[in-house]
Design a protein around this motif. Structure first.
Motif, short mmCIF file in Angstrom:
data_model
loop_
_atom_site.label_atom_id
_atom_site.label_comp_id
_atom_site.label_asym_id
_atom_site.label_seq_id
_atom_site.Cartn_x
_atom_site.Cartn_y
_atom_site.Cartn_z
N PRO A 7 2.53 6.27 -7.66
CA PRO A 7 2.54 6.70 -6.26
C PRO A 7 1.15 7.11 -5.80
N SER A 8 0.85 6.81 -4.54
CA SER A 8 -0.49 7.09 -4.01
C SER A 8 -0.72 8.57 -3.74
N GLY A 9 0.34 9.32 -3.56
CA GLY A 9 0.21 10.72 -3.16
C GLY A 9 0.22 10.91 -1.65
N ASN A 10 0.17 9.81 -0.90
CA ASN A 10 0.18 9.88 0.55
C ASN A 10 1.61 9.85 1.08
N GLY A 11 1.86 10.59 2.13
CA GLY A 11 3.19 10.61 2.73
C GLY A 11 3.35 9.49 3.73
N GLU A 12 3.36 8.25 3.26
CA GLU A 12 3.46 7.09 4.15
C GLU A 12 4.43 6.07 3.58
N MET A 13 5.18 5.43 4.48
CA MET A 13 6.04 4.32 4.11
C MET A 13 6.04 3.35 5.29
N ARG A 14 5.75 2.09 5.02
CA ARG A 14 5.73 1.07 6.07
C ARG A 14 6.44 -0.18 5.58
N GLY A 15 7.11 -0.86 6.49
CA GLY A 15 7.76 -2.08 6.07
C GLY A 15 8.39 -2.86 7.21
N TRP A 16 8.70 -4.11 6.90
CA TRP A 16 9.49 -4.96 7.78
C TRP A 16 10.95 -4.62 7.56
N PHE A 17 11.74 -4.69 8.62
CA PHE A 17 13.15 -4.28 8.51
C PHE A 17 14.05 -5.23 9.28
N PRO B 212 12.92 3.70 2.10
CA PRO B 212 12.81 4.75 1.09
C PRO B 212 12.06 5.95 1.65
N PRO B 213 12.36 7.15 1.18
CA PRO B 213 11.70 8.34 1.71
C PRO B 213 10.22 8.39 1.35
N THR B 214 9.43 8.95 2.25
CA THR B 214 8.00 9.14 1.98
C THR B 214 7.77 9.99 0.75
N ALA B 215 8.74 10.83 0.39
CA ALA B 215 8.60 11.69 -0.79
C ALA B 215 8.36 10.88 -2.05
N PHE B 216 8.89 9.65 -2.12
CA PHE B 216 8.66 8.83 -3.30
C PHE B 216 7.18 8.54 -3.48
N GLU B 217 6.50 8.23 -2.39
CA GLU B 217 5.07 7.92 -2.48
C GLU B 217 4.24 9.18 -2.67
N MET B 218 4.86 10.34 -2.50
CA MET B 218 4.19 11.62 -2.76
C MET B 218 4.43 12.08 -4.19
N ALA C 36 0.82 -1.21 0.00
CA ALA C 36 0.00 0.00 0.00
C ALA C 36 0.85 1.26 0.00
N THR C 37 2.16 1.13 0.30
CA THR C 37 3.01 2.32 0.38
C THR C 37 4.15 2.30 -0.63
N CYS C 38 4.06 1.47 -1.65
CA CYS C 38 5.15 1.47 -2.63
C CYS C 38 4.63 1.47 -4.06
N GLY C 39 3.55 2.20 -4.29
CA GLY C 39 3.10 2.42 -5.65
C GLY C 39 4.15 3.13 -6.48
N TRP C 40 4.98 3.95 -5.82
CA TRP C 40 6.05 4.66 -6.52
C TRP C 40 6.98 3.71 -7.29
N ALA C 41 7.14 2.49 -6.79
CA ALA C 41 8.07 1.55 -7.41
C ALA C 41 7.57 1.04 -8.76
N VAL C 42 6.27 1.16 -9.00
CA VAL C 42 5.69 0.71 -10.28
C VAL C 42 5.08 1.89 -11.04
N GLY C 43 5.53 3.11 -10.69
CA GLY C 43 5.09 4.29 -11.40
C GLY C 43 3.71 4.78 -11.05
#
Length: 281
Positions: A180-190, A211-217, A171-178
């Motif tokens: 992006p959701s427009g939301n300033g969110e990034m979540r993940g396992w680390f 990755p920075p939240t800016a990508f999803e924005m 839900a927070t990495c739409g940027w990776a497939v071109g």
């Protein structure tokens, strides 16, 4: 193959310091922790944290604030620390990291103010409204080398990705497939790729490793950190961490990122806020 443990891992080797004189340390900034051409800010924070942990009488970082003055590059560096105050339960110190140009000119890269204590001495009382981030299981999240069946893996864009085990909430990495959701969110396992468990020092890396939240924005490119403050709340349990980062306000070419890090026992082990530049087109 030798078991990877805290103190015996790539992270520990690459954040090693050598005491030159009281309060002064030599370090080698590893190219393995770079993003594009700059050394990652979380890695640098952990390196500074190790030096301060040697210089101060208390073992654990409690709060660490860093101002990033110029971009660090792989190679030799010198860390200078100063003990500001020592008390019974906490001590405070400063540290600066410098590198040298080819002509010998000294360039300060970052400056840190930190308070150290003993996490094991803290009371067990917890009263909180904070909750771990809701996200899919590890196996259903995107990674740089693996993804759910039929979905593309995240593009690896820097050397640091090979040293991390990151799986992002789809839900927070739409940027990776071109997309992006427009939301300033990034979540993940680390986790660290070699399996080293987390400790207070590695948490200083964790807060700045997704990755920075800016990508999803919808922004692209480097998002350099101006200032980063990290609070270490308790010693993390063994196992994967969950990281949630949010941005509420991008304005004037700057954005904030608020991060929470949760351990396998559903405890909030670290929090951070950073101010970063958004390189707008």
């Amino acid at each position: 193959m030798a078991e990877v443990t805290i103190g015996n891992s790539e992270f520990d080797r690459d954040t090693a310091i050598v005491r030159r004189s009281p309060g002064v340390y030599d370090a080698e900034l590893s190219a393995g922790w770079t993003i594009i051409h700059a050394v990652n800010g979380g890695y640098l924070l952990a390196l500074m944290g190790r030096a301060l942990g040697d210089a101060l009488p208390h073992p654990d970082p409690m709060t660490v604030t860093a101002h990033y003055l110029t971009a660090s590059r792989p190679g030799p560096a010198v860390i200078r620390t100063e003990v500001v105050r020592t008390g019974r339960t906490m001590s405070t110190g400063t540290a600066t990291l410098v590198q040298f140009e080819d002509d010998g000119t000294e360039v300060e890269r970052l400056r840190v103010l930190a308070a150290y204590g003993d996490l094991d001495a803290l009371p067990d009382d917890v009263r909180t409204t904070a909750k771990p981030p809701a996200m899919p299981p590890y196996e259903e999240c995107f990674g740089t080398d693996a993804a759910p069946e039929g979905r593309p893996a995240l593009p690896g864009s820097s050397a640091i990705t090979a040293r991390l085990d990151v799986r992002l909430d789809p839900a927070t990495c739409g940027w990776a497939v071109g997309a992006p959701s427009g939301n300033g969110e990034m979540r993940g396992w680390f986790g660290l790729a070699d399996g080293r468990d987390a400790d207070p020092l590695s948490l200083l890396l964790t807060v700045d490793a997704l990755p920075p939240t800016a990508f999803e924005m919808g922004l692209k490119g480097w998002v350099p950190t101006v200032e980063l403050t990290t609070h270490i709340r308790c010693r993390p349990a063994p196992g994967p961490l969950r990281v949630s980062i949010t941005t509420r306000n991008l304005a004037g070419g700057f954005l904030e990122e608020d991060a929470e890090v949760w351990d396998a026992n559903d405890r909030l082990v670290a929090q951070s806020r950073q101010l970063a530049r958004a390189l707008l087109d």
